[in-house]
Scaffold this motif. Structure first.
Motif, PDB file in Angstrom:
ATOM      1  N   MET A 196       0.824  -1.180   0.000  1.00  0.00           N
ATOM      2  CA  MET A 196       0.000   0.000   0.000  1.00  0.00           C
ATOM      3  C   MET A 196       0.871   1.247   0.000  1.00  0.00           C
ATOM      4  O   MET A 196       1.889   1.283   0.681  1.00  0.00           O
ATOM      5  CB  MET A 196      -0.854   0.030   1.263  1.00  0.00           C
ATOM      6  CG  MET A 196      -2.274  -0.368   1.060  1.00  0.00           C
ATOM      7  SD  MET A 196      -3.207  -0.096   2.588  1.00  0.00           S
ATOM      8  CE  MET A 196      -4.683  -0.882   2.104  1.00  0.00           C
ATOM      9  N   GLU A 227      -2.681   5.662   0.303  1.00  0.00           N
ATOM     10  CA  GLU A 227      -3.711   4.647   0.553  1.00  0.00           C
ATOM     11  C   GLU A 227      -3.815   4.327   2.043  1.00  0.00           C
ATOM     12  O   GLU A 227      -4.910   4.154   2.572  1.00  0.00           O
ATOM     13  CB  GLU A 227      -3.399   3.378  -0.247  1.00  0.00           C
ATOM     14  CG  GLU A 227      -3.555   3.556  -1.737  1.00  0.00           C
ATOM     15  CD  GLU A 227      -2.994   2.380  -2.528  1.00  0.00           C
ATOM     16  OE1 GLU A 227      -3.524   2.123  -3.613  1.00  0.00           O
ATOM     17  OE2 GLU A 227      -2.031   1.738  -2.060  1.00  0.00           O
ATOM     18  N   LEU A 228      -2.660   4.273   2.711  1.00  0.00           N
ATOM     19  CA  LEU A 228      -2.667   4.011   4.151  1.00  0.00           C
ATOM     20  C   LEU A 228      -3.357   5.148   4.903  1.00  0.00           C
ATOM     21  O   LEU A 228      -4.138   4.907   5.829  1.00  0.00           O
ATOM     22  CB  LEU A 228      -1.243   3.828   4.667  1.00  0.00           C
ATOM     23  CG  LEU A 228      -0.570   2.516   4.286  1.00  0.00           C
ATOM     24  CD1 LEU A 228       0.912   2.558   4.646  1.00  0.00           C
ATOM     25  CD2 LEU A 228      -1.244   1.346   4.964  1.00  0.00           C
ATOM     26  N   ASN A 229      -3.069   6.390   4.515  1.00  0.00           N
ATOM     27  CA  ASN A 229      -3.720   7.539   5.153  1.00  0.00           C
ATOM     28  C   ASN A 229      -5.229   7.484   4.977  1.00  0.00           C
ATOM     29  O   ASN A 229      -5.985   7.722   5.926  1.00  0.00           O
ATOM     30  CB  ASN A 229      -3.180   8.855   4.581  1.00  0.00           C
ATOM     31  CG  ASN A 229      -1.871   9.252   5.206  1.00  0.00           C
ATOM     32  OD1 ASN A 229      -1.630   9.000   6.371  1.00  0.00           O
ATOM     33  ND2 ASN A 229      -1.013   9.870   4.421  1.00  0.00           N
ATOM     34  N   ILE A 230      -5.689   7.158   3.790  1.00  0.00           N
ATOM     35  CA  ILE A 230      -7.129   7.056   3.516  1.00  0.00           C
ATOM     36  C   ILE A 230      -7.738   5.965   4.390  1.00  0.00           C
ATOM     37  O   ILE A 230      -8.795   6.155   5.001  1.00  0.00           O
ATOM     38  CB  ILE A 230      -7.387   6.801   2.018  1.00  0.00           C
ATOM     39  CG1 ILE A 230      -7.029   8.049   1.213  1.00  0.00           C
ATOM     40  CG2 ILE A 230      -8.827   6.383   1.772  1.00  0.00           C
ATOM     41  CD1 ILE A 230      -6.984   7.821  -0.295  1.00  0.00           C
ATOM     42  N   ASP A 231      -7.070   4.821   4.465  1.00  0.00           N
ATOM     43  CA  ASP A 231      -7.569   3.703   5.264  1.00  0.00           C
ATOM     44  C   ASP A 231      -7.651   4.071   6.743  1.00  0.00           C
ATOM     45  O   ASP A 231      -8.650   3.793   7.421  1.00  0.00           O
ATOM     46  CB  ASP A 231      -6.663   2.486   5.055  1.00  0.00           C
ATOM     47  CG  ASP A 231      -7.224   1.236   5.698  1.00  0.00           C
ATOM     48  OD1 ASP A 231      -8.454   1.044   5.659  1.00  0.00           O
ATOM     49  OD2 ASP A 231      -6.424   0.452   6.240  1.00  0.00           O
ATOM     50  N   ILE A 232      -6.603   4.728   7.252  1.00  0.00           N
ATOM     51  CA  ILE A 232      -6.594   5.129   8.655  1.00  0.00           C
ATOM     52  C   ILE A 232      -7.686   6.144   8.938  1.00  0.00           C
ATOM     53  O   ILE A 232      -8.410   6.046   9.936  1.00  0.00           O
ATOM     54  CB  ILE A 232      -5.204   5.679   9.047  1.00  0.00           C
ATOM     55  CG1 ILE A 232      -4.196   4.527   9.092  1.00  0.00           C
ATOM     56  CG2 ILE A 232      -5.250   6.409  10.381  1.00  0.00           C
ATOM     57  CD1 ILE A 232      -2.750   4.968   9.214  1.00  0.00           C
ATOM     58  N   ARG A 276     -10.482   6.597   7.325  1.00  0.00           N
ATOM     59  CA  ARG A 276     -11.777   5.920   7.236  1.00  0.00           C
ATOM     60  C   ARG A 276     -12.061   5.167   8.538  1.00  0.00           C
ATOM     61  O   ARG A 276     -13.148   5.259   9.104  1.00  0.00           O
ATOM     62  CB  ARG A 276     -11.783   4.952   6.044  1.00  0.00           C
ATOM     63  CG  ARG A 276     -13.130   4.337   5.770  1.00  0.00           C
ATOM     64  CD  ARG A 276     -13.117   3.434   4.532  1.00  0.00           C
ATOM     65  NE  ARG A 276     -12.854   4.231   3.342  1.00  0.00           N
ATOM     66  CZ  ARG A 276     -11.858   4.000   2.471  1.00  0.00           C
ATOM     67  NH1 ARG A 276     -11.030   3.002   2.659  1.00  0.00           N
ATOM     68  NH2 ARG A 276     -11.687   4.757   1.412  1.00  0.00           N
ATOM     69  N   SER A 277     -11.057   4.471   9.038  1.00  0.00           N
ATOM     70  CA  SER A 277     -11.211   3.726  10.289  1.00  0.00           C
ATOM     71  C   SER A 277     -11.439   4.669  11.464  1.00  0.00           C
ATOM     72  O   SER A 277     -12.246   4.382  12.355  1.00  0.00           O
ATOM     73  CB  SER A 277      -9.978   2.870  10.554  1.00  0.00           C
ATOM     74  OG  SER A 277      -9.831   1.893   9.543  1.00  0.00           O
TER      75      SER A 277
END
Length: 81
Positions: free
Chosen positions: A1, A5-10, A12-13
């Motif tokens: 990732m 992408e990691l920032n978006i995932d974090i 979102r969580s």
């Protein structure tokens, strides 16, 4: 990732976690521990007092050094570490 992408995932969580105080508290506690473990792994971290003590010790050893450029100083430091 990728970082993006990691920032978006974090983020979102975090949006989900932010709705629940219990989860938010657990996440904050985990992040503090994670940050502390990362700091513990970094051998360059030191307090101001430790830094000053190291500078004083180096002065007492004697032998001043002069560098003509930042690159020269950088290369010397890399060889010393």
């Amino acid at each position: 990732m990728t970082t993006s992408e990691l920032n978006i995932d974090i983020l979102r969580s975090l949006g989900v976690i932010a709705e629940d105080e219990g989860l938010l508290s657990r996440a904050a506690k985990y992040l503090r521990r994670l940050a502390q473990s990362h700091e513990a792994e970094d051998p360059t971290l030191m307090t101001k007092e430790e830094f000053v003590a190291r500078v004083k010790a180096a002065r007492e050893e004697g032998g001043a050094m002069r560098f003509d450029s930042v690159e020269e100083m950088h290369n010397w430091l890399l060889n010393e570490l």
